[in-house]
Design a protein around this motif. Structure first.
Motif, PDB file in Angstrom:
ATOM      1  N   GLU A  18     110.110  70.739   2.510  1.00  0.00           N
ATOM      2  CA  GLU A  18     109.929  71.111   1.100  1.00  0.00           C
ATOM      3  C   GLU A  18     108.555  70.683   0.596  1.00  0.00           C
ATOM      4  OE1 GLU A  18     114.550  70.843  -0.547  1.00  0.00           O
ATOM      5  OE2 GLU A  18     113.261  69.074  -0.675  1.00  0.00           O
ATOM      6  N   VAL A  19     108.165  69.467   0.931  1.00  0.00           N
ATOM      7  CA  VAL A  19     106.855  68.966   0.505  1.00  0.00           C
ATOM      8  C   VAL A  19     105.749  69.790   1.166  1.00  0.00           C
ATOM      9  CG1 VAL A  19     105.275  66.986   0.556  1.00  0.00           C
ATOM     10  CG2 VAL A  19     107.697  66.635  -0.004  1.00  0.00           C
ATOM     11  N   ALA A  20     105.907  70.091   2.459  1.00  0.00           N
ATOM     12  CA  ALA A  20     104.902  70.901   3.154  1.00  0.00           C
ATOM     13  C   ALA A  20     104.773  72.277   2.504  1.00  0.00           C
ATOM     14  CB  ALA A  20     105.270  71.046   4.636  1.00  0.00           C
ATOM     15  N   GLY A  21     105.905  72.867   2.139  1.00  0.00           N
ATOM     16  CA  GLY A  21     105.867  74.169   1.464  1.00  0.00           C
ATOM     17  C   GLY A  21     105.131  74.106   0.141  1.00  0.00           C
ATOM     18  N   ALA A  22     105.357  73.026  -0.589  1.00  0.00           N
ATOM     19  CA  ALA A  22     104.670  72.849  -1.876  1.00  0.00           C
ATOM     20  C   ALA A  22     103.173  72.638  -1.672  1.00  0.00           C
ATOM     21  CB  ALA A  22     105.288  71.679  -2.640  1.00  0.00           C
ATOM     22  N   VAL A  23     102.809  71.868  -0.652  1.00  0.00           N
ATOM     23  CA  VAL A  23     101.385  71.694  -0.324  1.00  0.00           C
ATOM     24  C   VAL A  23     100.796  73.056   0.045  1.00  0.00           C
ATOM     25  CG1 VAL A  23      99.747  70.693   1.340  1.00  0.00           C
ATOM     26  CG2 VAL A  23     101.589  69.276   0.388  1.00  0.00           C
ATOM     27  N   GLY A  24     101.568  73.839   0.794  1.00  0.00           N
ATOM     28  CA  GLY A  24     101.123  75.176   1.182  1.00  0.00           C
ATOM     29  C   GLY A  24     100.887  76.098   0.001  1.00  0.00           C
ATOM     30  N   ARG A  25     101.587  75.847  -1.090  1.00  0.00           N
ATOM     31  CA  ARG A  25     101.396  76.653  -2.316  1.00  0.00           C
ATOM     32  C   ARG A  25     100.275  76.080  -3.173  1.00  0.00           C
ATOM     33  NH1 ARG A  25     106.824  75.790  -2.802  1.00  0.00           N
ATOM     34  NH2 ARG A  25     106.615  75.071  -4.953  1.00  0.00           N
ATOM     35  N   GLY A  26      99.650  75.004  -2.700  1.00  0.00           N
ATOM     36  CA  GLY A  26      98.513  74.442  -3.410  1.00  0.00           C
ATOM     37  C   GLY A  26      98.863  73.481  -4.528  1.00  0.00           C
ATOM     38  N   LEU A  27     100.091  72.962  -4.554  1.00  0.00           N
ATOM     39  CA  LEU A  27     100.487  72.040  -5.620  1.00  0.00           C
ATOM     40  C   LEU A  27      99.904  70.648  -5.377  1.00  0.00           C
ATOM     41  CD1 LEU A  27     104.262  72.941  -6.118  1.00  0.00           C
ATOM     42  CD2 LEU A  27     102.269  73.925  -7.244  1.00  0.00           C
ATOM     43  N   SER A  28      99.597  69.971  -6.451  1.00  0.00           N
ATOM     44  CA  SER A  28      99.115  68.584  -6.380  1.00  0.00           C
ATOM     45  C   SER A  28     100.307  67.660  -6.163  1.00  0.00           C
ATOM     46  CB  SER A  28      98.411  68.206  -7.681  1.00  0.00           C
ATOM     47  OG  SER A  28      99.360  68.133  -8.739  1.00  0.00           O
ATOM     48  N   ASN A  29     100.031  66.401  -5.858  1.00  0.00           N
ATOM     49  CA  ASN A  29     101.115  65.429  -5.679  1.00  0.00           C
ATOM     50  C   ASN A  29     101.969  65.323  -6.941  1.00  0.00           C
ATOM     51  OD1 ASN A  29     100.313  64.925  -3.091  1.00  0.00           O
ATOM     52  ND2 ASN A  29      99.296  62.981  -3.545  1.00  0.00           N
ATOM     53  N   ALA A  30     101.329  65.313  -8.103  1.00  0.00           N
ATOM     54  CA  ALA A  30     102.071  65.213  -9.369  1.00  0.00           C
ATOM     55  C   ALA A  30     102.951  66.446  -9.575  1.00  0.00           C
ATOM     56  CB  ALA A  30     101.103  65.042 -10.531  1.00  0.00           C
ATOM     57  N   GLU A  31     102.417  67.619  -9.237  1.00  0.00           N
ATOM     58  CA  GLU A  31     103.211  68.852  -9.394  1.00  0.00           C
ATOM     59  C   GLU A  31     104.376  68.881  -8.417  1.00  0.00           C
ATOM     60  OE1 GLU A  31      99.750  71.964 -10.907  1.00  0.00           O
ATOM     61  OE2 GLU A  31      99.849  71.417  -8.779  1.00  0.00           O
ATOM     62  N   ILE A  32     104.142  68.422  -7.202  1.00  0.00           N
ATOM     63  CA  ILE A  32     105.220  68.352  -6.206  1.00  0.00           C
ATOM     64  C   ILE A  32     106.295  67.374  -6.680  1.00  0.00           C
ATOM     65  CG2 ILE A  32     105.817  67.685  -3.839  1.00  0.00           C
ATOM     66  CD1 ILE A  32     102.944  68.559  -3.045  1.00  0.00           C
ATOM     67  N   ALA A  33     105.857  66.217  -7.195  1.00  0.00           N
ATOM     68  CA  ALA A  33     106.801  65.218  -7.703  1.00  0.00           C
ATOM     69  C   ALA A  33     107.680  65.807  -8.793  1.00  0.00           C
ATOM     70  CB  ALA A  33     106.042  63.990  -8.220  1.00  0.00           C
ATOM     71  N   ALA A  34     107.070  66.543  -9.709  1.00  0.00           N
ATOM     72  CA  ALA A  34     107.833  67.145 -10.810  1.00  0.00           C
ATOM     73  C   ALA A  34     108.798  68.211 -10.285  1.00  0.00           C
ATOM     74  CB  ALA A  34     106.876  67.747 -11.839  1.00  0.00           C
ATOM     75  N   GLU A  35     108.325  69.044  -9.369  1.00  0.00           N
ATOM     76  CA  GLU A  35     109.156  70.136  -8.843  1.00  0.00           C
ATOM     77  C   GLU A  35     110.340  69.615  -8.034  1.00  0.00           C
ATOM     78  OE1 GLU A  35     108.373  73.307  -5.426  1.00  0.00           O
ATOM     79  OE2 GLU A  35     107.348  73.858  -7.282  1.00  0.00           O
ATOM     80  N   LEU A  36     110.107  68.583  -7.222  1.00  0.00           N
ATOM     81  CA  LEU A  36     111.160  68.084  -6.327  1.00  0.00           C
ATOM     82  C   LEU A  36     111.891  66.864  -6.881  1.00  0.00           C
ATOM     83  CD1 LEU A  36     109.348  68.477  -2.877  1.00  0.00           C
ATOM     84  CD2 LEU A  36     110.955  70.046  -3.987  1.00  0.00           C
ATOM     85  N   HIS A  37     111.553  66.464  -8.128  1.00  0.00           N
ATOM     86  CA  HIS A  37     112.196  65.317  -8.775  1.00  0.00           C
ATOM     87  C   HIS A  37     112.017  64.044  -7.948  1.00  0.00           C
ATOM     88  CE1 HIS A  37     113.884  68.300 -11.452  1.00  0.00           C
ATOM     89  NE2 HIS A  37     114.387  68.928 -10.411  1.00  0.00           N
ATOM     90  N   LEU A  38     110.765  63.794  -7.569  1.00  0.00           N
ATOM     91  CA  LEU A  38     110.402  62.601  -6.804  1.00  0.00           C
ATOM     92  C   LEU A  38     109.328  61.841  -7.565  1.00  0.00           C
ATOM     93  CD1 LEU A  38     109.950  64.290  -3.291  1.00  0.00           C
ATOM     94  CD2 LEU A  38     111.910  62.928  -4.033  1.00  0.00           C
ATOM     95  N   SER A  39     109.094  60.597  -7.176  1.00  0.00           N
ATOM     96  CA  SER A  39     107.977  59.860  -7.761  1.00  0.00           C
ATOM     97  C   SER A  39     106.701  60.271  -7.019  1.00  0.00           C
ATOM     98  CB  SER A  39     108.205  58.354  -7.630  1.00  0.00           C
ATOM     99  OG  SER A  39     108.107  57.974  -6.270  1.00  0.00           O
ATOM    100  N   VAL A  40     105.563  60.091  -7.670  1.00  0.00           N
ATOM    101  CA  VAL A  40     104.285  60.424  -7.038  1.00  0.00           C
ATOM    102  C   VAL A  40     104.062  59.585  -5.778  1.00  0.00           C
ATOM    103  CG1 VAL A  40     101.779  60.461  -7.342  1.00  0.00           C
ATOM    104  CG2 VAL A  40     103.253  61.348  -9.147  1.00  0.00           C
ATOM    105  N   PRO A  41     104.368  58.254  -5.794  1.00  0.00           N
ATOM    106  CA  PRO A  41     104.202  57.476  -4.556  1.00  0.00           C
ATOM    107  C   PRO A  41     105.080  58.006  -3.406  1.00  0.00           C
ATOM    108  CG  PRO A  41     104.344  55.987  -6.430  1.00  0.00           C
ATOM    109  CD  PRO A  41     104.676  57.364  -6.937  1.00  0.00           C
TER     110      PRO A  41
END
Length: 195
Positions: free
Chosen positions: A142-165
């Motif tokens: 899921e994280v790799a897919g989000a990176v593939g879509r060009g999302l930043s760490n903060a955007e990935i965190a928000a989308e996947l309900h995770l913390s930035v760390p």
């Protein structure tokens, strides 16, 4: 075309895939010529079912469609040949004889397309990328897919309900597992895999 051949006997004709499967099972022919597009049951489904029988006949797909996926599906199912309907009748007859003798037969255009497909560098690249992604956990994919879509760490965190760390930790593991040195390489891997 086949009726006039002294060494060939047509033992049945079918109106659709289901009928073809039933007739082949009851008549036990040595060779079956199967079309792909038929009502009730398509030829690939009928071929797969027939070739799964304990003592299947030799099967030649005879069709107007030489789409790569049809060829590969038929050959994976165990078809001994794949001929296009525009194949000259004497070549179809010769192909039947060769298949009976254990020699696989493909129309020249089908052979050319398969060779092109095998030589297409993107085919190998896709398989390699998918194999690399297969070693990831579901969350890492899921994280790799989000990176593939060009999302930043903060955007990935928000989308996947995770913390930035936590996202940073996942991205760091992706670098290790995928052998990547930057986010672009992760994105390329995701893109090549078609994920």
């Amino acid at each position: 075309m086949l009726g006039g051949q002294p060494d060939l006997e047509v033992v049945g004709e079918a109106v659709d895939g289901r009928d073809g499967l039933d007739q082949a099972r009851s008549l036990s022919p040595h060779v079956v010529l199967m079309d792909i597009r038929m009502p009730r049951m398509d030829g690939l489904s009928a071929a797969s079912a027939l070739l799964a029988d304990p003592q299947p006949p030799k099967l030649i797909v005879l069709t107007t469609f030489d789409a790569d996926e049809h060829v590969v599906s038929a050959l994976r199912a165990g078809a001994a040949g794949f001929l296009l309907k525009d194949t000259p009748p004497p070549e179809i007859v010769a192909s039947i004889r060769k298949v009976v003798d254990g020699e696989p037969m493909l129309s020249p255009s089908v052979t050319r397309r398969l060779i092109e497909r095998l030589n297409d560098p993107s085919q190998g690249r896709t398989a390699r990328a998918r194999a690399r992604l297969a070693g990831l956990t579901e969350r890492e994919r899921e994280v790799a897919g989000a990176v593939g879509r060009g999302l930043s760490n903060a955007e990935i965190a928000a989308e996947l309900h995770l913390s930035v760390p936590t996202v940073k930790a996942h991205v760091s593991r992706l670098f290790d597992k995928l052998g990547a040195t930057n986010r672009v390489q992760i994105a390329i891997c995701v893109h090549d895999a078609g994920a």
